[in-house]
Write a protein that holds these residues in place. Sequence first.
Motif, PDB file in Angstrom:
ATOM      1  N   ILE A  75      -4.229  -7.570   0.686  1.00  0.00           N
ATOM      2  CA  ILE A  75      -5.425  -6.849   0.272  1.00  0.00           C
ATOM      3  C   ILE A  75      -5.935  -7.406  -1.041  1.00  0.00           C
ATOM      4  O   ILE A  75      -5.165  -7.617  -1.974  1.00  0.00           O
ATOM      5  CB  ILE A  75      -5.111  -5.360   0.052  1.00  0.00           C
ATOM      6  CG1 ILE A  75      -4.683  -4.729   1.355  1.00  0.00           C
ATOM      7  CG2 ILE A  75      -6.314  -4.639  -0.512  1.00  0.00           C
ATOM      8  CD1 ILE A  75      -4.225  -3.320   1.162  1.00  0.00           C
ATOM      9  N   ILE A 123       0.833  -1.200   0.000  1.00  0.00           N
ATOM     10  CA  ILE A 123       0.000   0.000   0.000  1.00  0.00           C
ATOM     11  C   ILE A 123       0.863   1.244   0.000  1.00  0.00           C
ATOM     12  O   ILE A 123       1.828   1.346   0.760  1.00  0.00           O
ATOM     13  CB  ILE A 123      -0.874   0.054   1.257  1.00  0.00           C
ATOM     14  CG1 ILE A 123      -1.832  -1.119   1.266  1.00  0.00           C
ATOM     15  CG2 ILE A 123      -1.646   1.348   1.316  1.00  0.00           C
ATOM     16  CD1 ILE A 123      -2.607  -1.187   2.537  1.00  0.00           C
ATOM     17  N   LEU A 124       0.483   2.184  -0.848  1.00  0.00           N
ATOM     18  CA  LEU A 124       1.131   3.479  -0.849  1.00  0.00           C
ATOM     19  C   LEU A 124       0.137   4.484  -0.280  1.00  0.00           C
ATOM     20  O   LEU A 124      -0.957   4.653  -0.822  1.00  0.00           O
ATOM     21  CB  LEU A 124       1.502   3.852  -2.291  1.00  0.00           C
ATOM     22  CG  LEU A 124       2.359   5.089  -2.501  1.00  0.00           C
ATOM     23  CD1 LEU A 124       3.822   4.783  -2.196  1.00  0.00           C
ATOM     24  CD2 LEU A 124       2.225   5.560  -3.944  1.00  0.00           C
ATOM     25  N   LEU A 125       0.505   5.105   0.821  1.00  0.00           N
ATOM     26  CA  LEU A 125      -0.365   6.093   1.454  1.00  0.00           C
ATOM     27  C   LEU A 125       0.177   7.469   1.106  1.00  0.00           C
ATOM     28  O   LEU A 125       1.376   7.718   1.193  1.00  0.00           O
ATOM     29  CB  LEU A 125      -0.345   5.891   2.972  1.00  0.00           C
ATOM     30  CG  LEU A 125      -1.246   6.777   3.820  1.00  0.00           C
ATOM     31  CD1 LEU A 125      -2.715   6.515   3.545  1.00  0.00           C
ATOM     32  CD2 LEU A 125      -0.946   6.535   5.290  1.00  0.00           C
ATOM     33  N   GLY A 175       4.618   7.711   0.825  1.00  0.00           N
ATOM     34  CA  GLY A 175       5.563   6.629   1.044  1.00  0.00           C
ATOM     35  C   GLY A 175       4.852   5.308   1.030  1.00  0.00           C
ATOM     36  O   GLY A 175       3.624   5.259   0.992  1.00  0.00           O
ATOM     37  N   SER A 176       5.588   4.245   1.074  1.00  0.00           N
ATOM     38  CA  SER A 176       4.924   2.954   0.975  1.00  0.00           C
ATOM     39  C   SER A 176       4.696   2.352   2.353  1.00  0.00           C
ATOM     40  O   SER A 176       5.501   2.506   3.262  1.00  0.00           O
ATOM     41  CB  SER A 176       5.722   2.005   0.084  1.00  0.00           C
ATOM     42  OG  SER A 176       6.796   1.461   0.788  1.00  0.00           O
ATOM     43  N   ARG A 177       3.588   1.677   2.518  1.00  0.00           N
ATOM     44  CA  ARG A 177       3.200   1.038   3.764  1.00  0.00           C
ATOM     45  C   ARG A 177       2.944  -0.429   3.465  1.00  0.00           C
ATOM     46  O   ARG A 177       2.485  -0.767   2.385  1.00  0.00           O
ATOM     47  CB  ARG A 177       1.907   1.652   4.302  1.00  0.00           C
ATOM     48  CG  ARG A 177       1.957   3.165   4.436  1.00  0.00           C
ATOM     49  CD  ARG A 177       2.739   3.577   5.663  1.00  0.00           C
ATOM     50  NE  ARG A 177       2.953   5.009   5.695  1.00  0.00           N
ATOM     51  CZ  ARG A 177       4.031   5.608   5.184  1.00  0.00           C
ATOM     52  NH1 ARG A 177       4.975   4.897   4.601  1.00  0.00           N
ATOM     53  NH2 ARG A 177       4.164   6.908   5.262  1.00  0.00           N
ATOM     54  N   HIS A 178       3.163  -1.288   4.449  1.00  0.00           N
ATOM     55  CA  HIS A 178       3.077  -2.713   4.121  1.00  0.00           C
ATOM     56  C   HIS A 178       2.062  -3.512   4.909  1.00  0.00           C
ATOM     57  O   HIS A 178       1.532  -4.479   4.426  1.00  0.00           O
ATOM     58  CB  HIS A 178       4.454  -3.348   4.271  1.00  0.00           C
ATOM     59  CG  HIS A 178       5.414  -2.810   3.266  1.00  0.00           C
ATOM     60  ND1 HIS A 178       5.424  -3.234   1.971  1.00  0.00           N
ATOM     61  CD2 HIS A 178       6.355  -1.847   3.352  1.00  0.00           C
ATOM     62  CE1 HIS A 178       6.353  -2.577   1.289  1.00  0.00           C
ATOM     63  NE2 HIS A 178       6.926  -1.721   2.111  1.00  0.00           N
ATOM     64  N   TYR A 180      -2.653   0.767  -4.338  1.00  0.00           N
ATOM     65  CA  TYR A 180      -2.313  -0.638  -4.179  1.00  0.00           C
ATOM     66  C   TYR A 180      -1.419  -1.031  -5.323  1.00  0.00           C
ATOM     67  O   TYR A 180      -1.756  -0.804  -6.479  1.00  0.00           O
ATOM     68  CB  TYR A 180      -3.583  -1.490  -4.166  1.00  0.00           C
ATOM     69  CG  TYR A 180      -4.525  -1.000  -3.111  1.00  0.00           C
ATOM     70  CD1 TYR A 180      -4.342  -1.353  -1.780  1.00  0.00           C
ATOM     71  CD2 TYR A 180      -5.533  -0.106  -3.420  1.00  0.00           C
ATOM     72  CE1 TYR A 180      -5.159  -0.858  -0.784  1.00  0.00           C
ATOM     73  CE2 TYR A 180      -6.360   0.400  -2.429  1.00  0.00           C
ATOM     74  CZ  TYR A 180      -6.170   0.025  -1.119  1.00  0.00           C
ATOM     75  OH  TYR A 180      -6.967   0.532  -0.141  1.00  0.00           O
ATOM     76  N   HIS A 226      -5.047   6.149  -0.944  1.00  0.00           N
ATOM     77  CA  HIS A 226      -4.490   4.813  -0.750  1.00  0.00           C
ATOM     78  C   HIS A 226      -4.281   4.248  -2.132  1.00  0.00           C
ATOM     79  O   HIS A 226      -5.217   4.221  -2.921  1.00  0.00           O
ATOM     80  CB  HIS A 226      -5.483   3.885  -0.051  1.00  0.00           C
ATOM     81  CG  HIS A 226      -5.964   4.377   1.254  1.00  0.00           C
ATOM     82  ND1 HIS A 226      -7.214   4.099   1.730  1.00  0.00           N
ATOM     83  CD2 HIS A 226      -5.354   5.129   2.180  1.00  0.00           C
ATOM     84  CE1 HIS A 226      -7.352   4.675   2.921  1.00  0.00           C
ATOM     85  NE2 HIS A 226      -6.238   5.302   3.205  1.00  0.00           N
TER      86      HIS A 226
END
Lengths: 201, 201, 201
Positions: free
Chosen positions: B23, A23-25, C18-21, A169, A167
Amino acid sequence: MNTLYPSSKITPRIITSGSRHSILLSDVIFKVRSEEPIEFIDLTDQINRHLLEHGIRNGTATVFSRHTTAAIKINEAEELLLEDFKQMLRRLCPVEHDYHHNDMSRRKPPIAPDERPNAHSHCMHLLLSTSETIPVVESRLALGTWQRIFMVELDGPREREVHLRCHSYVSSGFELEIPANGNGHGSRSSGSTEPYSNSAK
Amino acid sequence: MNTLYPSSKITPRIITSGSRHSILLSDVIFKVRSEEPIEFIDLTDQINRHLLEHGIRNGTATVFSRHTTAAIKINEAEELLLEDFKQMLRRLCPVEHDYHHNDMSRRKPPIAPDERPNAHSHCMHLLLSTSETIPVVESRLALGTWQRIFMVELDGPREREVHLRCHSYVSSGFELEIPANGNGHGSRSSGSTEPYSNSAK
Amino acid sequence: MNTLYPSSKITPRIITSGSRHSILLSDVIFKVRSEEPIEFIDLTDQINRHLLEHGIRNGTATVFSRHTTAAIKINEAEELLLEDFKQMLRRLCPVEHDYHHNDMSRRKPPIAPDERPNAHSHCMHLLLSTSETIPVVESRLALGTWQRIFMVELDGPREREVHLRCHSYVSSGFELEIPANGNGHGSRSSGSTEPYSNSAK
Ligand SMILES: [Zn+2]
Ligand SMILES: [Zn+2]
Ligand SMILES: [Zn+2]
């Protein structure tokens, strides 16, 4: 089974279905300067530009007003229609009405230093929305042909803040199954492509 | 601490809290055919069927209208009430009002080929919503007992598109702590189960 | 390019990208007891407390009413303004109106055992919202200075359920680039900090 409406009127068409892993937030605040008491300010192009520049390819965008007298709504960017909207808002929430909120002698602190008699603006806001949540497909808001996203100023002129939270993906094997240029409909925005087939308002 | 309302009136009950890793993103367009100028078309069963068939077990569904004269709203599917809604919309946004948007001589292009004098429809839409976002629990929209999700046609009859975007979260050790058949309340939808305890409208 | 509004009026300010995982999914049902026919019950503090206690640091919160006569809206918690809101709702959807839904002799089952003549309540709800979706930043709802989130009772007194669904995103290298105490504006909630710079309503 709901008997009011036959299910034959509703036909699903699967677009994509697959698993995503990372996920990129992304957060951005748009500073928006309004110039009129009631004003519809079209944010669509700026948001699409942000999505493209920041690699937000597929996901969801929430456009959130940080104010109680500035709303977010999706409708058509037709100049005469926006005048009709303003007239309706003024008709449903008249400025000259006798509001409790405007009686400063009865108000308890805290009161904003720049507070004006603006109960009608709050009332208009209650009938509109603080945010809209929109699917993002191929780095664009997945809007219909005639949809544009507006910040609706209700107590301007003012400096406003609109929070865009995205968000997205991403995964190695990502491939959307919808055509990138699905139809030939005209659109108000240059460079806009409509991945879906229906241009009805 | 807000002094208007004592916190004792608000009691939290934790349902679940845990980490999820993967996801599943899923998109579907529902083609919806309306038959009346104003019409509430119940999408709940079709959406629940889609969730079940596509293994969207726990997550969030955003139901998004791709039109500026067709809205998405949640309310009760009671036939007489839907008539009251139509009357209210006609009362707040009268068809016979003198709207700028309906004066085609002053309109600038682009104008949709099938455009009608429909300013009242856009005005009704401004008072409703373009989308609703709903939690998904155990492959069902986590709606209250009386809640149903509608596409609200405001300028029919027309062919419409409703975008359903679902995010679902899956992990190996997933276990929801809510009962699958929490109560015995009647519901308008066959096969519906209500995992929560309150059936008040 | 939309020609109605120059893009110079809209300035983006990037907050984070930024990226979240890993995703933390969290559900809670708030039981809310209303005491008046129409009542604005402020949920902000309870939601913020929940976010903090459950480690929901950065993500999105969807606050969802499970009822067709109780809504969720964001506006200002100013006591006189809330009276104005009630008067507007009663003016737009009068109780004494002749509604079809209130004619129990024509109603088809199922009818809720505690059903009252409440068509006006449903009509008010149609003009408000079933849910609000709000960004969460540093374990707080990222609301503007004057924004508070309310459950709006429209057919009270009743026991209600509000579903709070939170998605939060965590990764090892997480670092938000916004100041934790960005300004010195007064706020209605003790302990509230405003990470953004604009306090206009
Ligand atoms: Zn004010
Ligand atoms: Zn039109
Ligand atoms: Zn009812």
